[in-house]
Scaffold this active site. Structure first.
Site, short mmCIF file in Angstrom:
data_model
loop_
_atom_site.label_atom_id
_atom_site.label_comp_id
_atom_site.label_asym_id
_atom_site.label_seq_id
_atom_site.Cartn_x
_atom_site.Cartn_y
_atom_site.Cartn_z
N HIS A 82 0.84 -1.19 0.00
CA HIS A 82 0.00 0.00 0.00
C HIS A 82 0.87 1.24 0.00
O HIS A 82 1.87 1.31 0.69
CB HIS A 82 -0.90 0.02 1.24
CG HIS A 82 -2.06 0.94 1.11
ND1 HIS A 82 -3.25 0.55 0.54
CD2 HIS A 82 -2.22 2.23 1.46
CE1 HIS A 82 -4.09 1.58 0.55
NE2 HIS A 82 -3.48 2.61 1.10
N ASP A 161 -13.75 3.39 6.83
CA ASP A 161 -12.73 4.06 5.99
C ASP A 161 -13.37 4.61 4.73
O ASP A 161 -13.01 5.69 4.27
CB ASP A 161 -11.59 3.10 5.65
CG ASP A 161 -10.47 3.84 4.93
OD1 ASP A 161 -9.97 4.84 5.47
OD2 ASP A 161 -10.12 3.46 3.80
N ARG A 168 -12.56 13.16 4.28
CA ARG A 168 -11.26 13.81 4.48
C ARG A 168 -10.77 14.47 3.20
O ARG A 168 -10.15 15.54 3.23
CB ARG A 168 -10.22 12.78 4.95
CG ARG A 168 -10.38 12.39 6.42
CD ARG A 168 -9.50 11.21 6.76
NE ARG A 168 -8.11 11.44 6.49
CZ ARG A 168 -7.25 10.50 6.05
NH1 ARG A 168 -7.66 9.27 5.85
NH2 ARG A 168 -6.01 10.79 5.83
N SER A 183 -6.34 4.72 8.56
CA SER A 183 -7.00 4.42 7.28
C SER A 183 -6.29 3.27 6.57
O SER A 183 -6.92 2.30 6.13
CB SER A 183 -6.99 5.69 6.42
OG SER A 183 -7.21 5.40 5.07
N LYS A 187 -7.63 -0.92 6.56
CA LYS A 187 -7.89 -1.57 5.26
C LYS A 187 -7.06 -2.85 5.12
O LYS A 187 -7.55 -3.87 4.69
CB LYS A 187 -7.49 -0.63 4.11
CG LYS A 187 -8.55 0.35 3.72
CD LYS A 187 -8.29 0.92 2.33
CE LYS A 187 -7.20 1.96 2.31
NZ LYS A 187 -7.60 3.28 2.78
#
Ligand code: URA
Length: 431
Positions: A82, A161, A168, A183, A187
């Site tokens: 990620h 999220d 956001r 966040s 995930k």
């Protein structure tokens, strides 16, 4: 308990309890707390921060807002990667099929573009037919059969999220270490992965502007992951300028495809090899960086990585015939920016390129904006290329008429030097 008291507590820089954090997440997901109150709390967190314990509670509350996928039926290590987000960052699109071709199992949840950064989901959705929202069974079957699937946050997986991320994006509350850490980690944990590489982008085009902030975020995510028995590695990589040559959605998918065929830009290819080898070692598939890089080289050269990419896109209902057709990327308008002098090009800012791409239509300024998949920027020249006066530096693309004043925004953030300068792509690795 009242949300207004929780907001005031954070405005007063006080520590929130686990119960208060759970109250916020549960009631926001159930729509008992409206966006304006959630925004106020997010802004208070953005301004006053959260300590590690509050961030861990927030991560757990977000994770528990939905289901956690159980992969025990596969008996395999689930690998994930990620990025914290950057400009031209299409690493997942190229790296995940490479790893799947090397028999790692990728089950990944990605996000949409945030602020000036692009999102993997938006890029995937630019592929006609591609389905990012899969049922549990579909997700599991695709991963079982093809070793790879990338899905969106949904009502079942990390719904907190999904809502908070979108809010956001449009309330100036992206740039917050606890909000980014929770966040990303919620995930990653919801998809049940146990071997995770976090690419923390660092520089003016990233949410972490300097190496100290990047290390703080990296260490926090490692600590959260370790508490939950996950293997985590962090790479801090350069986002002082766009990654690769393509910025946008369709245009980035095409660059990822070129890279999978061995024809990618040098900087982007280097990041793919670096991140790929870190993950191959973390998952015990390779004993050394040299061995890992050789493995990556092999699947690119023998075509297995590209074949895996097409197989994956097709498995998630993407139209690969259209995708491979030369006319797939076909923007109505284009505008070329030319060099006014000669010299070695220096791009001094990634964020400005991200903002121009967004203005062209490649990203969202408001939550409900739709994306123009044809919009974007191609960097005909990148930093350290020698440029002659009159050469095309960058090409802007859009479905709508292109505002010529965007040229000035770009010209303000480039220089022409007498000599090339040193660019480090990977700043640090943490584990
Ligand atoms: N990527 C995420 O998934 N979340 C963030 O908050 C920032 C980048």
């Amino acid at each position: 308990m009242r949300i207004v008291d929780i907001i005031s507590k954070k405005v007063d820089k006080k520590e929130l309890t686990e119960e208060e954090i759970n109250f916020f997440i549960n009631n926001y997901v159930n729509e008992n707390i409206p966006d304006y109150q959630a925004s106020a709390l997010l802004m208070a967190i953005r301004l006053n921060g959260m300590n590690d314990l509050e961030t861990t509670f927030l991560t757990k509350a977000m994770l528990n807002s939905g289901e956690i996928i159980d992969w025990s039926f596969l008996n395999k290590t689930i690998v994930d990667k990620h990025s914290t987000g950057g400009v031209g960052d299409k690493v997942s699109l190229a790296l995940c099929p490479i790893l799947a071709a090397l028999d790692l199992t990728i089950a990944k949840m990605s996000g949409r573009g945030l602020a000036h950064t692009g999102g993997t989901l938006d890029k995937l959705e630019s592929i006609n037919g591609f389905k990012i929202s899969l049922s549990d069974n579909e997700f599991k079957n695709i991963v079982k059969e093809h070793n790879i699937a990338i899905v969106s946050q949904n009502e079942k997986l990390d719904p907190a999220d999904k809502k908070i991320y979108a809010l956001r994006d449009v309330t100036g509350t992206v740039q917050s270490i606890p909000l980014i850490a929770s966040s990303i980690m919620s995930k990653k944990l919801a998809t049940g992965s146990n071997c995770i590489l976090l690419d923390v982008k660092c520089g003016n085009g990233a949410f972490m502007k300097n190496i100290d902030e990047a290390k703080q975020l990296g260490k926090l995510m490692i600590a959260i992951g370790k508490k939950l028995n996950k293997q985590i590695a962090v790479e801090i990589t350069n986002m002082e300028q766009p990654l690769g040559k393509a910025i946008g959605n369709k245009i980035e998918v095409l660059e990822a495809m070129d890279t999978l065929k061995g024809n990618g830009p040098k900087d982007f290819t280097e990041i793919i090899y670096s991140s790929g080898s870190t993950l191959l070692m973390l998952a015990n598939k390779a004993g050394s960086e040299v061995e890992a890089k050789k493995m990556i080289d092999e699947v690119i050269k023998n075509g297995k990585a590209y074949k895996k990419f097409l197989e994956w896109i097709e498995a998630q209902h993407g139209d690969v015939n259209l995708l491979e057709n030369k006319n797939w990327f076909n923007p109505k308008n284009k505008y070329e920016i030319k060099a006014k002098i000669s010299g070695y090009l220096k791009i001094k800012s990634a964020i400005d390129f991200g903002i121009v791409a967004m203005k062209l239509g490649a990203g969202r300024a408001k939550k409900e904006d739709t994306i123009d998949y044809e919009a974007g920027i191609y960097l005909n020249k990148i930093s350290n290329d020698y440029v002659n006066k009159g050469d095309t530096l960058f090409t802007l693309y859009s479905s709508k008429e292109i505002d010529k004043s965007l040229e000035n925004e770009i010209m303000n953030v480039i220089d022409f030097n007498e000599k090339p300068y040193k660019i480090d792509l990977v700043f640090a690795k943490l584990s």
